[in-house]
Design a protein around this motif. Structure first.
Motif, PDB file in Angstrom:
ATOM      1  N   LYS A 232      10.589 -10.912  34.119  1.00 14.72           N
ATOM      2  CA  LYS A 232       9.953 -11.444  35.306  1.00 14.72           C
ATOM      3  C   LYS A 232      11.035 -11.802  36.313  1.00 14.72           C
ATOM      4  CE  LYS A 232       6.339 -14.843  36.370  1.00 14.72           C
ATOM      5  NZ  LYS A 232       5.938 -14.215  37.549  1.00 14.72           N
ATOM      6  N   GLU A 233      10.709 -11.649  37.598  1.00 19.58           N
ATOM      7  CA  GLU A 233      11.718 -11.876  38.627  1.00 19.58           C
ATOM      8  C   GLU A 233      12.114 -13.327  38.753  1.00 19.58           C
ATOM      9  OE1 GLU A 233       9.908  -9.619  42.015  1.00 19.58           O
ATOM     10  OE2 GLU A 233      11.907  -8.739  42.014  1.00 19.58           O
ATOM     11  N   VAL A 234      11.205 -14.236  38.450  1.00 26.94           N
ATOM     12  CA  VAL A 234      11.500 -15.657  38.504  1.00 26.94           C
ATOM     13  C   VAL A 234      11.075 -16.274  37.181  1.00 26.94           C
ATOM     14  CG1 VAL A 234      11.090 -17.827  39.696  1.00 26.94           C
ATOM     15  CG2 VAL A 234      11.114 -15.685  40.995  1.00 26.94           C
ATOM     16  N   GLU A 235      12.022 -16.859  36.479  1.00 29.75           N
ATOM     17  CA  GLU A 235      11.748 -17.453  35.174  1.00 29.75           C
ATOM     18  C   GLU A 235      11.760 -18.970  35.275  1.00 29.75           C
ATOM     19  OE1 GLU A 235      11.613 -13.866  32.660  1.00 29.75           O
ATOM     20  OE2 GLU A 235      10.941 -15.950  32.467  1.00 29.75           O
ATOM     21  N   GLN A 236      10.764 -19.575  34.620  1.00 29.17           N
ATOM     22  CA  GLN A 236      10.644 -21.032  34.662  1.00 29.17           C
ATOM     23  C   GLN A 236      10.041 -21.489  33.353  1.00 29.17           C
ATOM     24  OE1 GLN A 236       8.216 -22.344  38.013  1.00 29.17           O
ATOM     25  NE2 GLN A 236       8.908 -24.454  37.799  1.00 29.17           N
ATOM     26  N   ASP A 237      10.652 -22.462  32.714  1.00 29.01           N
ATOM     27  CA  ASP A 237      10.156 -22.982  31.450  1.00 29.01           C
ATOM     28  C   ASP A 237       8.855 -23.745  31.702  1.00 29.01           C
ATOM     29  OD1 ASP A 237      11.761 -24.589  28.642  1.00 29.01           O
ATOM     30  OD2 ASP A 237       9.630 -24.491  29.133  1.00 29.01           O
ATOM     31  N   PRO A 238       7.777 -23.396  31.003  1.00 30.23           N
ATOM     32  CA  PRO A 238       6.484 -24.030  31.297  1.00 30.23           C
ATOM     33  C   PRO A 238       6.364 -25.482  30.842  1.00 30.23           C
ATOM     34  CG  PRO A 238       6.288 -22.550  29.444  1.00 30.23           C
ATOM     35  CD  PRO A 238       7.666 -22.338  29.999  1.00 30.23           C
ATOM     36  N   GLY A 239       7.303 -25.924  29.942  1.00 29.39           N
ATOM     37  CA  GLY A 239       7.208 -27.291  29.448  1.00 29.39           C
ATOM     38  C   GLY A 239       6.089 -27.420  28.413  1.00 29.39           C
ATOM     39  N   PRO A 240       5.467 -28.613  28.288  1.00 28.93           N
ATOM     40  CA  PRO A 240       5.593 -29.735  29.198  1.00 28.93           C
ATOM     41  C   PRO A 240       6.891 -30.521  29.011  1.00 28.93           C
ATOM     42  CG  PRO A 240       4.111 -30.301  27.414  1.00 28.93           C
ATOM     43  CD  PRO A 240       4.490 -28.850  27.221  1.00 28.93           C
ATOM     44  N   LEU A 241       7.304 -31.133  30.106  1.00 28.58           N
ATOM     45  CA  LEU A 241       8.447 -32.021  30.101  1.00 28.58           C
ATOM     46  C   LEU A 241       7.908 -33.438  30.249  1.00 28.58           C
ATOM     47  CD1 LEU A 241      11.522 -32.462  30.285  1.00 28.58           C
ATOM     48  CD2 LEU A 241      11.341 -32.143  32.767  1.00 28.58           C
ATOM     49  N   SER A 242       8.182 -34.274  29.258  1.00 29.49           N
ATOM     50  CA  SER A 242       7.664 -35.634  29.247  1.00 29.49           C
ATOM     51  C   SER A 242       8.822 -36.609  29.390  1.00 29.49           C
ATOM     52  CB  SER A 242       6.900 -35.901  27.947  1.00 29.49           C
ATOM     53  OG  SER A 242       6.357 -37.203  27.951  1.00 29.49           O
ATOM     54  N   VAL A 243       8.737 -37.512  30.387  1.00 27.37           N
ATOM     55  CA  VAL A 243       9.826 -38.457  30.647  1.00 27.37           C
ATOM     56  C   VAL A 243       9.238 -39.833  30.894  1.00 27.37           C
ATOM     57  CG1 VAL A 243      11.256 -36.631  31.651  1.00 27.37           C
ATOM     58  CG2 VAL A 243       9.863 -38.082  33.151  1.00 27.37           C
ATOM     59  N   PRO A 244      10.018 -40.884  30.673  1.00 25.96           N
ATOM     60  CA  PRO A 244       9.545 -42.232  31.001  1.00 25.96           C
ATOM     61  C   PRO A 244       9.685 -42.504  32.495  1.00 25.96           C
ATOM     62  CG  PRO A 244      11.737 -42.340  30.068  1.00 25.96           C
ATOM     63  CD  PRO A 244      11.321 -40.900  30.005  1.00 25.96           C
ATOM     64  N   GLU A 245       8.855 -43.371  32.983  1.00 21.21           N
ATOM     65  CA  GLU A 245       8.922 -43.782  34.385  1.00 21.21           C
ATOM     66  C   GLU A 245      10.327 -44.259  34.721  1.00 21.21           C
ATOM     67  OE1 GLU A 245       6.019 -46.711  35.280  1.00 21.21           O
ATOM     68  OE2 GLU A 245       6.639 -46.964  37.374  1.00 21.21           O
ATOM     69  N   GLY A 246      10.819 -43.844  35.892  1.00 15.96           N
ATOM     70  CA  GLY A 246      12.156 -44.239  36.323  1.00 15.96           C
ATOM     71  C   GLY A 246      13.242 -43.243  35.981  1.00 15.96           C
ATOM     72  N   ALA A 247      12.935 -42.281  35.130  1.00 13.53           N
ATOM     73  CA  ALA A 247      13.942 -41.305  34.721  1.00 13.53           C
ATOM     74  C   ALA A 247      14.269 -40.344  35.865  1.00 13.53           C
ATOM     75  CB  ALA A 247      13.445 -40.515  33.514  1.00 13.53           C
ATOM     76  N   ILE A 248      15.432 -39.719  35.762  1.00 11.03           N
ATOM     77  CA  ILE A 248      15.786 -38.609  36.660  1.00 11.03           C
ATOM     78  C   ILE A 248      15.315 -37.324  35.990  1.00 11.03           C
ATOM     79  CG2 ILE A 248      17.658 -37.308  37.731  1.00 11.03           C
ATOM     80  CD1 ILE A 248      19.277 -39.909  37.787  1.00 11.03           C
ATOM     81  N   VAL A 249      14.552 -36.557  36.743  1.00 11.83           N
ATOM     82  CA  VAL A 249      13.975 -35.322  36.211  1.00 11.83           C
ATOM     83  C   VAL A 249      14.723 -34.129  36.794  1.00 11.83           C
ATOM     84  CG1 VAL A 249      11.906 -33.873  36.137  1.00 11.83           C
ATOM     85  CG2 VAL A 249      11.697 -36.372  35.956  1.00 11.83           C
ATOM     86  N   SER A 250      14.995 -33.164  35.950  1.00  7.93           N
ATOM     87  CA  SER A 250      15.616 -31.919  36.393  1.00  7.93           C
ATOM     88  C   SER A 250      14.709 -30.755  36.042  1.00  7.93           C
ATOM     89  CB  SER A 250      16.984 -31.741  35.712  1.00  7.93           C
ATOM     90  OG  SER A 250      17.516 -30.462  36.003  1.00  7.93           O
TER      91      SER A 250
END
Lengths: 112, 109
Positions: free
Chosen positions: B2-20
């Motif tokens: 695929k021309e654009v690849e993106q991990d579908p997750g889910p990505l779970s983080v606590p409130e206040g975290a820095i997300v990438s």
């Protein structure tokens, strides 16, 4: 309020029964586009229009038709729907070449 | 591929975290780079776009593009439960954007 509207929002139909999903924008945008969104496949472009009477195919145009007779409207036509066209459809518009697109609320289509 | 690849997750983080959130793309000629946010049962809404390599900041959001690596990132600082959504990257040519599949982000209190 600047917006893109789509109708209907939900549609259940049978194989082969022609249908039209309407799309209208009130932002005087020249560019409009249709997408379908499927789980695991993401957003895929069906058709786009650079201006009135100018349309072109996107990634998945088979089984769809479009027309752009007025700047504000860009209907999506399924002449003979099939079950593999069951999907969530989005219309979008943009002032500039497909960048900064404004999306409609979506039309969930089920073809049985 | 695929021309654009993106991990579908889910990505779970606590409130206040820095997300990438990250995407890779295959076509070095792609001209612009965008991030959209999509809440459940809603249409995507544009967060940010840029044409060049480097960083672009808007409030808690920073978009980063590295054209040499064909890598696109979105950073969210001080993440909030209201940031829970699917994030779509997109890139492409005039009139023809290509979207990633989206990453589902969950920010829990």
């Amino acid at each position: 309020e600047a917006q893109v509207t789509q109708n209907p929002r939900y549609l259940i139909t049978v194989t082969g029964k022609k249908l039209t999903v309407t799309c209208s924008q009130n932002m005087n945008h020249e560019y409009m586009s249709w997408y379908r969104q499927d789980p695991g496949l993401g957003l895929r472009q069906i058709y786009y229009s650079m201006n009135v009477e100018v349309t072109d195919k996107g990634d998945v145009p088979e089984g769809y038709k479009v027309s752009r007779k007025e700047k504000r409207n860009f209907p999506l036509i399924l002449e003979s729907p099939s079950p593999n066209q069951t999907s969530l459809y989005f219309c979008a518009s943009s002032l500039d070449r497909g960048i900064e697109q404004y999306f409609g609320p979506g039309t969930r289509l089920t073809v049985t | 591929q695929k021309e654009v690849e993106q991990d579908p997750g889910p990505l779970s983080v606590p409130e206040g975290a820095i997300v990438s959130l990250n995407c890779t793309y295959s076509n070095s000629a792609f001209q612009y780079f965008m991030w959209y946010r999509q809440y459940s049962r809603k249409g995507p809404e544009l967060l940010m776009y840029t044409y060049s390599s480097g960083n672009k900041e808007d409030g808690r959001f920073t978009a980063q593009v590295d054209k040499s690596s064909k890598y696109i990132s979105l950073f969210i600082r001080d993440s909030q439960p209201s940031d829970s959504a699917t994030y779509l990257c997109a890139t492409g040519f005039d009139y023809i954007p290509t979207f990633g599949r989206g990453t589902s982000l969950i920010v829990h209190p």
